[in-house]
Motif scaffolding. Structure first.
Motif, mmCIF file in Angstrom:
data_model
loop_
_atom_site.group_PDB
_atom_site.id
_atom_site.type_symbol
_atom_site.label_atom_id
_atom_site.label_comp_id
_atom_site.label_asym_id
_atom_site.label_seq_id
_atom_site.Cartn_x
_atom_site.Cartn_y
_atom_site.Cartn_z
ATOM 1 N N GLY A 96 0.806 -1.237 0.000
ATOM 2 C CA GLY A 96 0.000 0.000 0.000
ATOM 3 C C GLY A 96 0.830 1.274 0.000
ATOM 4 O O GLY A 96 0.363 2.331 0.453
ATOM 5 N N VAL A 97 2.047 1.191 -0.509
ATOM 6 C CA VAL A 97 2.959 2.344 -0.388
ATOM 7 C C VAL A 97 2.412 3.604 -1.065
ATOM 8 O O VAL A 97 2.622 4.721 -0.576
ATOM 9 N N ASN A 98 1.684 3.423 -2.181
ATOM 10 C CA ASN A 98 1.153 4.602 -2.887
ATOM 11 C C ASN A 98 0.139 5.345 -2.007
ATOM 12 O O ASN A 98 0.141 6.580 -1.944
ATOM 13 N N ASN A 99 -0.702 4.567 -1.339
ATOM 14 C CA ASN A 99 -1.697 5.199 -0.457
ATOM 15 C C ASN A 99 -1.026 5.894 0.728
ATOM 16 O O ASN A 99 -1.449 6.972 1.148
ATOM 17 N N LEU A 100 0.018 5.259 1.239
ATOM 18 C CA LEU A 100 0.730 5.856 2.373
ATOM 19 C C LEU A 100 1.384 7.180 1.951
ATOM 20 O O LEU A 100 1.319 8.188 2.672
ATOM 21 N N CYS A 101 1.990 7.174 0.761
ATOM 22 C CA CYS A 101 2.604 8.420 0.257
ATOM 23 C C CYS A 101 1.538 9.497 0.059
ATOM 24 O O CYS A 101 1.770 10.678 0.358
ATOM 25 N N ALA A 102 0.380 9.091 -0.447
ATOM 26 C CA ALA A 102 -0.697 10.072 -0.694
ATOM 27 C C ALA A 102 -1.156 10.710 0.623
ATOM 28 O O ALA A 102 -1.340 11.931 0.703
ATOM 29 N N GLY A 103 -1.320 9.871 1.653
ATOM 30 C CA GLY A 103 -1.761 10.395 2.958
ATOM 31 C C GLY A 103 -0.719 11.332 3.549
ATOM 32 O O GLY A 103 -1.038 12.398 4.093
ATOM 33 N N PHE A 104 0.521 10.936 3.417
ATOM 34 C CA PHE A 104 1.645 11.734 3.932
ATOM 35 C C PHE A 104 1.702 13.087 3.214
ATOM 36 O O PHE A 104 1.763 14.152 3.841
ATOM 37 N N GLN A 105 1.647 13.052 1.891
ATOM 38 C CA GLN A 105 1.715 14.290 1.106
ATOM 39 C C GLN A 105 0.526 15.209 1.425
ATOM 40 O O GLN A 105 0.665 16.434 1.499
ATOM 41 N N LEU A 106 -0.633 14.590 1.636
ATOM 42 C CA LEU A 106 -1.830 15.383 1.935
ATOM 43 C C LEU A 106 -1.694 16.111 3.278
ATOM 44 O O LEU A 106 -1.996 17.303 3.379
ATOM 45 N N VAL A 107 -1.187 15.397 4.296
ATOM 46 C CA VAL A 107 -1.102 16.050 5.612
ATOM 47 C C VAL A 107 -0.021 17.139 5.603
ATOM 48 O O VAL A 107 -0.191 18.210 6.218
ATOM 49 N N VAL A 108 1.057 16.908 4.873
ATOM 50 C CA VAL A 108 2.087 17.963 4.751
ATOM 51 C C VAL A 108 1.469 19.188 4.087
ATOM 52 O O VAL A 108 1.634 20.329 4.543
ATOM 53 N N THR A 109 0.714 18.945 3.023
ATOM 54 C CA THR A 109 0.095 20.055 2.282
ATOM 55 C C THR A 109 -0.895 20.822 3.168
ATOM 56 O O THR A 109 -0.895 22.060 3.191
ATOM 57 N N ARG A 110 -1.717 20.067 3.896
ATOM 58 C CA ARG A 110 -2.709 20.739 4.743
ATOM 59 C C ARG A 110 -2.028 21.570 5.836
ATOM 60 O O ARG A 110 -2.473 22.680 6.151
ATOM 61 N N HIS A 111 -0.944 21.029 6.387
ATOM 62 C CA HIS A 111 -0.196 21.772 7.411
ATOM 63 C C HIS A 111 0.370 23.068 6.815
ATOM 64 O O HIS A 111 0.210 24.155 7.392
ATOM 65 N N LEU A 112 0.998 22.959 5.653
ATOM 66 C CA LEU A 112 1.562 24.160 5.015
ATOM 67 C C LEU A 112 0.449 25.177 4.723
ATOM 68 O O LEU A 112 0.613 26.376 4.960
ATOM 69 N N CYS A 113 -0.674 24.677 4.235
ATOM 70 C CA CYS A 113 -1.793 25.578 3.900
ATOM 71 C C CYS A 113 -2.316 26.301 5.140
ATOM 72 O O CYS A 113 -2.613 27.499 5.094
ATOM 73 N N HIS A 114 -2.404 25.589 6.252
ATOM 74 C CA HIS A 114 -2.874 26.225 7.493
ATOM 75 C C HIS A 114 -1.956 27.372 7.898
ATOM 76 O O HIS A 114 -2.411 28.456 8.245
ATOM 77 N N ARG A 115 -0.666 27.099 7.868
ATOM 78 C CA ARG A 115 0.274 28.127 8.339
ATOM 79 C C ARG A 115 0.272 29.330 7.389
ATOM 80 O O ARG A 115 0.353 30.485 7.824
ATOM 81 N N VAL A 116 0.153 29.045 6.097
ATOM 82 C CA VAL A 116 0.112 30.142 5.119
ATOM 83 C C VAL A 116 -1.163 30.968 5.320
ATOM 84 O O VAL A 116 -1.127 32.202 5.284
ATOM 85 N N GLN A 117 -2.278 30.287 5.577
ATOM 86 C CA GLN A 117 -3.537 31.024 5.769
ATOM 87 C C GLN A 117 -3.427 31.958 6.976
ATOM 88 O O GLN A 117 -3.833 33.123 6.918
#
Ligand code: KG4
Ligand code: ZN
Length: 442
Positions: free
Chosen positions: A299-320
């Motif tokens: 399931g490595v693709n799904n794990l990478c997707a979840g990881f990338q999503l949480v990094v993105t959401r964190h960055l978006c929060h701080r930028v907002q």
């Protein structure tokens, strides 16, 4: 004060020695004479060039040996880059003495290659800009010594450059309409920060990483997931490998992650916790599926997707939150609201998509230089030199005392002020960011 006196003295001597139409470029005799009257340490001087202004830039802060020659209009006359990426990938990470040896081996060739491509001689170059901070000390030292050596040999002024400032300002070379002030998010292998760029040499620091930078987290996780054992990913950086794997996820929301620092009303970043969450899932899956030592979980693709999503959401929060702070403090005029995103991890299209959603919602224009300019290169250093040349700042003829700095904060620190504002945000929905399956996680 002493510097000012020295500058004035230089101008008087210069006028006396040169005819009216012959403008001052560089003169050792004058400099030697003037330096007798000036302070010890760095003596900043004014330079006048009859030419259009051509700067040579050297970058060796991490694992790329880069050189470029850029003119005052932002034309890249010549560039060369030697990456050590594959060597470090095989070593499982950057080993500083190895990086230093490779910089030492490559620097001369890279500089002369850039000069050859630009079809210029040292006589055409006005100053030599070199990264001196922040970065790996052993790597920085090679650039510093070589840059100074060229300055001595060809009688050029030396321009010490801040690597992160250079990442930020590259956007002004890419987008000639980009004016100060602007908000900038820098996401690289070694740093993560949010700042307002007010001038070439004036930044307000709103947030910084308290542990792993995004590129570093991607690199470490890609290594731990053994992505390089998949032939298609074997030559990619950790960030590129995670992005590619994530794009192939069949259930991108399979693995859930907690967004970091939600309870902290500041603009700082933290990815150590996310890394541990990824690791937890990984170990569980490896055990459950009896994955061999050099094997990759199914399931490595799904794990990478979840990881990338949480990094993105964190960055978006701080930028907002940074955007809300900027608006409260009126740091950027309403008709000029721009977010610059740069640094190696800014190559990530998924992260960029998330940031674009935030920008659209809050009325910001987004400027993201192309991948070649986001990752480390000599062009950004030369361009920073050009920016300084145009402002007549940061050029030194007495440069022997200039050293390197492993870490160096960018600009005036407003991090605590941001936290004190206690800004609560109504988070912009990122549902448009969903992977192809279009499931919502907001
Ligand atoms: O700015 P940079 O070239 O070097 C530093 O100053 O650190 O950034 C290199 C980092 C690496 O950690 C690499 O994994 C990351 O940028 N990177 C990416 C992507 N491409 C490179 N991270 C996420 N997604 C990408 N597509
Ligand atoms: Zn960098």
């Amino acid at each position: 004060m002493v510097n000012v006196l020295g500058n004035n003295l230089k101008l008087i001597l210069n006028n006396a020695l040169f005819s009216n139409n012959m403008r001052f470029v560089y003169n050792t005799k004058i400099n030697n004479l003037v330096s007798k009257f000036m302070c010890t340490g760095f003596c900043q001087q004014r330079f006048y060039s009859s030419k259009r202004g051509i700067i040579l830039g050297i970058e060796t802060s991490c694992d790329d040996t880069g050189c470029a020659i850029v003119d005052v209009e932002g034309n890249i006359l010549g560039e060369a880059l030697k990456s050590q990426h594959l060597i470090h990938l095989n070593n499982g990470g950057i080993i500083p003495p190895i990086a230093q040896d490779l910089h030492r081996k490559n620097i001369e060739h890279v500089v002369y290659e850039a000069i050859k491509v630009a079809n210029v001689s040292f006589a055409d170059i006005d100053a030599i800009a070199t990264t001196v901070k922040p970065g790996l000390p052993l790597s920085l030292l090679i650039g510093l010594r070589y840059g100074k050596h060229l300055c001595r040999e060809h009688k050029k002024p030396f321009m010490p450059i801040h690597h992160m400032e250079a990442h930020a300002l590259t956007a002004r070379m890419y987008d000639k309409n980009l004016q100060f002030p602007f908000l900038v998010l820098l996401i690289s292998g070694g740093h993560c920060l949010l700042a307002v760029a007010e001038k070439v040499d004036k930044f307000l620091l709103l947030g910084e990483s308290i542990d792993d930078a995004p590129g570093e987290a991607f690199d470490k996780m890609a290594r731990r997931m053994k992505l390089k054992n998949i032939p298609e990913y074997s030559q990619l950086s950790g960030g590129q490998a995670v992005e590619l794997a994530a794009s192939k996820a069949d259930d991108p929301l399979e693995y859930k992650f907690q967004i970091p620092l939600l309870q902290y009303k500041d603009c700082n970043f933290s990815l150590a916790g996310v890394k541990n969450q990824v690791l937890g899932h990984l170990i569980k899956e490896e055990r459950k599926k009896d994955v061999l030592a050099d094997g990759v979980i199914p399931g490595v693709n799904n794990l990478c997707a979840g990881f990338q999503l949480v990094v993105t959401r964190h960055l978006c929060h701080r930028v907002q939150r940074a955007m809300e702070y900027v608006s409260r403090k009126q740091l950027i005029p309403l008709d000029k609201k721009t977010l610059v995103v740069s640094g190696g991890a800014a190559c990530n299209n998924f992260i960029a998509k998330g940031l674009t959603i935030i920008c659209d919602e809050l009325g910001y224009k987004i400027v993201r230089p192309p991948p070649k300019l986001c990752t480390d290169n000599g062009v950004m250093i030369a361009w920073n030199g050009v920016e300084r040349w145009k402002e007549n700042i940061g050029m030194f003829t007495d440069f022997e005392d200039i050293g390197i700095e492993k870490s160096s904060p960018l600009g005036e620190r407003l991090i605590e002020d941001v936290a004190n504002e206690n800004i609560r945000c109504k988070w912009v929905k990122l549902s448009k960011l969903n992977y192809p399956q279009n499931k919502s996680d907001d």
